[in-house]
Design an enzyme around this catalytic site. Sequence first.
Site, mmCIF file in Angstrom:
data_model
loop_
_atom_site.group_PDB
_atom_site.id
_atom_site.type_symbol
_atom_site.label_atom_id
_atom_site.label_comp_id
_atom_site.label_asym_id
_atom_site.label_seq_id
_atom_site.Cartn_x
_atom_site.Cartn_y
_atom_site.Cartn_z
ATOM 1 N N SER A 8 -27.050 -26.422 38.279
ATOM 2 C CA SER A 8 -27.007 -27.441 39.328
ATOM 3 C C SER A 8 -28.035 -28.532 39.036
ATOM 4 C CB SER A 8 -27.289 -26.812 40.684
ATOM 5 O OG SER A 8 -27.552 -27.842 41.603
ATOM 6 N N MET A 37 -24.887 -35.089 48.645
ATOM 7 C CA MET A 37 -25.357 -34.885 50.032
ATOM 8 C C MET A 37 -25.494 -36.227 50.734
ATOM 9 S SD MET A 37 -28.368 -32.099 49.416
ATOM 10 C CE MET A 37 -28.199 -30.740 48.263
ATOM 11 N N PHE A 143 -30.870 -27.867 49.978
ATOM 12 C CA PHE A 143 -32.046 -27.857 49.111
ATOM 13 C C PHE A 143 -31.918 -26.806 48.017
ATOM 14 C CE2 PHE A 143 -33.189 -29.158 53.378
ATOM 15 C CZ PHE A 143 -33.791 -30.392 53.130
ATOM 16 N N ASP A 173 -23.293 -20.061 45.070
ATOM 17 C CA ASP A 173 -24.234 -21.178 44.984
ATOM 18 C C ASP A 173 -25.422 -20.970 45.913
ATOM 19 O OD1 ASP A 173 -25.348 -23.662 44.515
ATOM 20 O OD2 ASP A 173 -23.828 -24.797 45.625
ATOM 21 N N GLY A 174 -26.607 -20.859 45.319
ATOM 22 C CA GLY A 174 -27.839 -20.770 46.100
ATOM 23 C C GLY A 174 -28.642 -19.514 45.796
ATOM 24 N N GLY A 175 -29.821 -19.711 45.240
ATOM 25 C CA GLY A 175 -30.696 -18.568 44.981
ATOM 26 C C GLY A 175 -30.194 -17.636 43.895
ATOM 27 N N GLY A 195 -29.570 -23.621 40.037
ATOM 28 C CA GLY A 195 -30.422 -24.801 39.932
ATOM 29 C C GLY A 195 -31.771 -24.427 39.356
ATOM 30 N N SER A 196 -32.631 -23.854 40.210
ATOM 31 C CA SER A 196 -33.979 -23.518 39.741
ATOM 32 C C SER A 196 -33.981 -22.515 38.599
ATOM 33 C CB SER A 196 -34.848 -22.969 40.877
ATOM 34 O OG SER A 196 -34.203 -23.003 42.090
HETATM 35 C C1 DX5 Z 1 -27.854 -26.226 47.728
HETATM 36 C C2 DX5 Z 1 -26.993 -26.637 46.567
HETATM 37 C C3 DX5 Z 1 -27.165 -25.814 45.360
HETATM 38 C C4 DX5 Z 1 -28.575 -25.829 44.794
HETATM 39 C C5 DX5 Z 1 -28.845 -24.497 44.233
HETATM 40 O O1 DX5 Z 1 -27.535 -27.016 48.820
HETATM 41 O O2 DX5 Z 1 -25.626 -26.600 46.934
HETATM 42 O O3 DX5 Z 1 -26.216 -26.171 44.364
HETATM 43 O O4 DX5 Z 1 -28.760 -26.781 43.791
HETATM 44 O O5 DX5 Z 1 -30.172 -24.446 43.814
HETATM 45 P P1 DX5 Z 1 -30.881 -23.053 43.553
HETATM 46 O O6 DX5 Z 1 -30.110 -22.389 42.438
HETATM 47 O O7 DX5 Z 1 -32.275 -23.431 43.167
HETATM 48 O O8 DX5 Z 1 -30.794 -22.268 44.815
HETATM 49 ZN ZN ZN Z 2 -24.140 -26.845 45.313
#
Ligand code: DX5
Ligand code: ZN
Length: 221
Positions: A8, A37, A143, A173-175, A195-196
């Site tokens: 991401s 967003m 976020f 998606d997320g964490g 993402g991270s």
């Molecule tokens: C959150 C986004 C994700 C985000 C995930 O609103 O939809 O795509 O980038 O980031 P991580 O992997 O760090 O949770």
């Molecule tokens: Zn996303």
Amino acid sequence: MSIRIAPSLLSADFARLADEIAEIENAGAEMLHLDIMDGSFVPNLTFGPPVVRSIASSSEIALDAHLMVTHPDTLIADLTAAPVSRIAVHIEVCHHLQRTLGNIRSAGIEAGIAINPASALSLIEDALPWADFILVMSVNPGFGGQAFIPETLGKIRRLRKLAGQEALDIAVDGGVCLENVAALAQAGATTLIAGSAVFGQHDRAAAIAELRRAASVGGEK
Ligand code: DX5
Ligand code: ZN
């Protein structure tokens, strides 16, 4: 179904977008996840079609657009023209989902439904025939860097069961991180958005390879 990794862009350095994207493209990531967003559906703002167009024209990687906006229909034409490879719209704001998914598909790209952690799967059950993939949110969108909500595992398991023999792509998606990818793959997820766990790491190629290796253990079970 084999596991795909979609880093991401939200966690990348926005001042170095071209280099950041080239790095994960060369590392073999299957898709680049783009978090769009609007500051209304979620309390954060990112980028829109002009930036997506620039990314599309300067890289080869498939683009996976995640629309966290209150009025997704207004963006579909610009994004399909960019072009992106697929678009996910949120069930929580899409009042005429069958039409919206149809509009995305008729542009020749994949249509997906994104669903928030507290939204019931029953909301999307009847729409599965019009969707190419489901984007299961494992954090409340807005976020990067939030903690994975563990109840998501059961939701993915139930969704995989609902899909039956369909080769439905279930993206999470997320964490998403090294500690949970095996369990996610085992539950039935086929696309891991991170993402991270990718852009937050110094060596992105190593991070992608590690995620793939860890997920394959879950997928084999
Ligand atoms: C959150 C986004 C994700 C985000 C995930 O609103 O939809 O795509 O980038 O980031 P991580 O992997 O760090 O949770
Ligand atoms: Zn996303």
